[in-house]
Design a protein around this motif. Structure first.
Motif, mmCIF file in Angstrom:
data_model
loop_
_atom_site.group_PDB
_atom_site.id
_atom_site.type_symbol
_atom_site.label_atom_id
_atom_site.label_comp_id
_atom_site.label_asym_id
_atom_site.label_seq_id
_atom_site.Cartn_x
_atom_site.Cartn_y
_atom_site.Cartn_z
ATOM 1 N N UNK A 237 0.828 -1.199 0.000
ATOM 2 C CA UNK A 237 0.000 0.000 0.000
ATOM 3 C C UNK A 237 0.865 1.252 0.000
ATOM 4 N N UNK A 238 0.198 2.372 -0.301
ATOM 5 C CA UNK A 238 0.860 3.661 -0.162
ATOM 6 C C UNK A 238 1.009 3.962 1.327
ATOM 7 N N UNK A 239 2.038 4.741 1.659
ATOM 8 C CA UNK A 239 2.204 5.132 3.053
ATOM 9 C C UNK A 239 1.134 6.153 3.424
ATOM 10 N N UNK A 240 0.816 6.212 4.707
ATOM 11 C CA UNK A 240 -0.144 7.159 5.268
ATOM 12 C C UNK A 240 0.620 8.058 6.240
ATOM 13 N N UNK A 241 1.325 9.073 5.720
ATOM 14 C CA UNK A 241 2.225 9.852 6.569
ATOM 15 C C UNK A 241 1.513 10.868 7.461
ATOM 16 N N UNK A 242 2.159 11.132 8.594
ATOM 17 C CA UNK A 242 1.795 12.234 9.474
ATOM 18 C C UNK A 242 3.089 12.753 10.080
ATOM 19 N N UNK A 243 3.006 13.905 10.754
ATOM 20 C CA UNK A 243 4.199 14.531 11.289
ATOM 21 C C UNK A 243 3.984 14.861 12.758
ATOM 22 N N UNK A 244 4.989 14.552 13.577
ATOM 23 C CA UNK A 244 5.033 15.001 14.965
ATOM 24 C C UNK A 244 5.979 16.198 14.984
ATOM 25 N N UNK A 245 5.455 17.353 15.398
ATOM 26 C CA UNK A 245 6.264 18.570 15.445
ATOM 27 C C UNK A 245 6.579 18.854 16.908
ATOM 28 N N UNK A 246 7.870 18.984 17.223
ATOM 29 C CA UNK A 246 8.301 19.169 18.610
ATOM 30 C C UNK A 246 9.092 20.463 18.751
ATOM 31 N N UNK A 247 8.805 21.174 19.858
ATOM 32 C CA UNK A 247 9.590 22.356 20.217
ATOM 33 C C UNK A 247 9.658 22.435 21.735
ATOM 34 N N UNK A 248 10.853 22.277 22.289
ATOM 35 C CA UNK A 248 11.106 22.413 23.734
ATOM 36 C C UNK A 248 10.044 21.728 24.597
ATOM 37 N N UNK A 249 9.853 20.453 24.411
ATOM 38 C CA UNK A 249 8.937 19.689 25.260
ATOM 39 C C UNK A 249 7.476 19.782 24.853
ATOM 40 N N UNK A 250 7.145 20.601 23.860
ATOM 41 C CA UNK A 250 5.780 20.689 23.347
ATOM 42 C C UNK A 250 5.708 19.848 22.076
#
Length: 155
Positions: free
Chosen positions: A23-36
């Protein structure tokens, strides 16, 4: 110390490497900044070239702590239904100069541009288009600290 808001405008990615055989990938992103941390929606069925067009905000303080910590980390993941999600790679955006300019000018912006996505061995595995702005918060007093919605003052 100045407190403000970093806004991340995540547009799209290109050339993500597929981890799925069928299958095609189902991407998402985790965005992190200083513990957030913030998480995008899952770009279902969009494969290696997902589009998000999503905005996320983070609380930022300057100066504060180690200067190496002024960075946004974008971790690209592939959502899997029946197994653990796969790591696809990450991009790093350094924002120290953006914060400095924002304090000096009242706000600062990095127009959407492309950043390299690298995998664990630091080899190129795609690119992401992201814009970032910083706006200092007006009226913040260094003597005030916020605790769960309550403010405490030394006076």
């Amino acid at each position: 110390m100045t407190v403000g808001v970093i806004e991340v405008n995540l547009l799209c990615a290109r050339g993500l490497e597929s981890t799925d055989f069928f299958d095609k990938i189902d991407p998402y992103v985790l965005i992190q900044y200083k513990g957030q941390e913030r998480k995008t929606s899952i770009a279902r069925g969009q494969g290696s070239n997902p589009v998000w067009n999503e905005k996320f905000t983070f609380r930022a303080e300057y100066p504060g702590g180690d200067s190496h910590q002024y960075k946004l980390i974008l971790k690209f993941m592939d959502h899997d239904t029946f197994s653990s999600d796969d790591y696809l790679g990450q991009a790093t955006i350094y924002v120290k100069e953006l914060l400095e300019l924002g304090i000096e000018n009242g706000n600062a912006e990095i127009q959407p541009c492309k950043y390299s996505i690298v995998n664990k061995d630091q080899s190129f595995c795609g690119e992401v288009s992201v814009g970032v702005t910083f706006t200092p918060k007006e009226g913040y007093n260094e003597e005030e600290r916020e605790y769960g919605g309550w403010k405490e003052s030394e006076y």
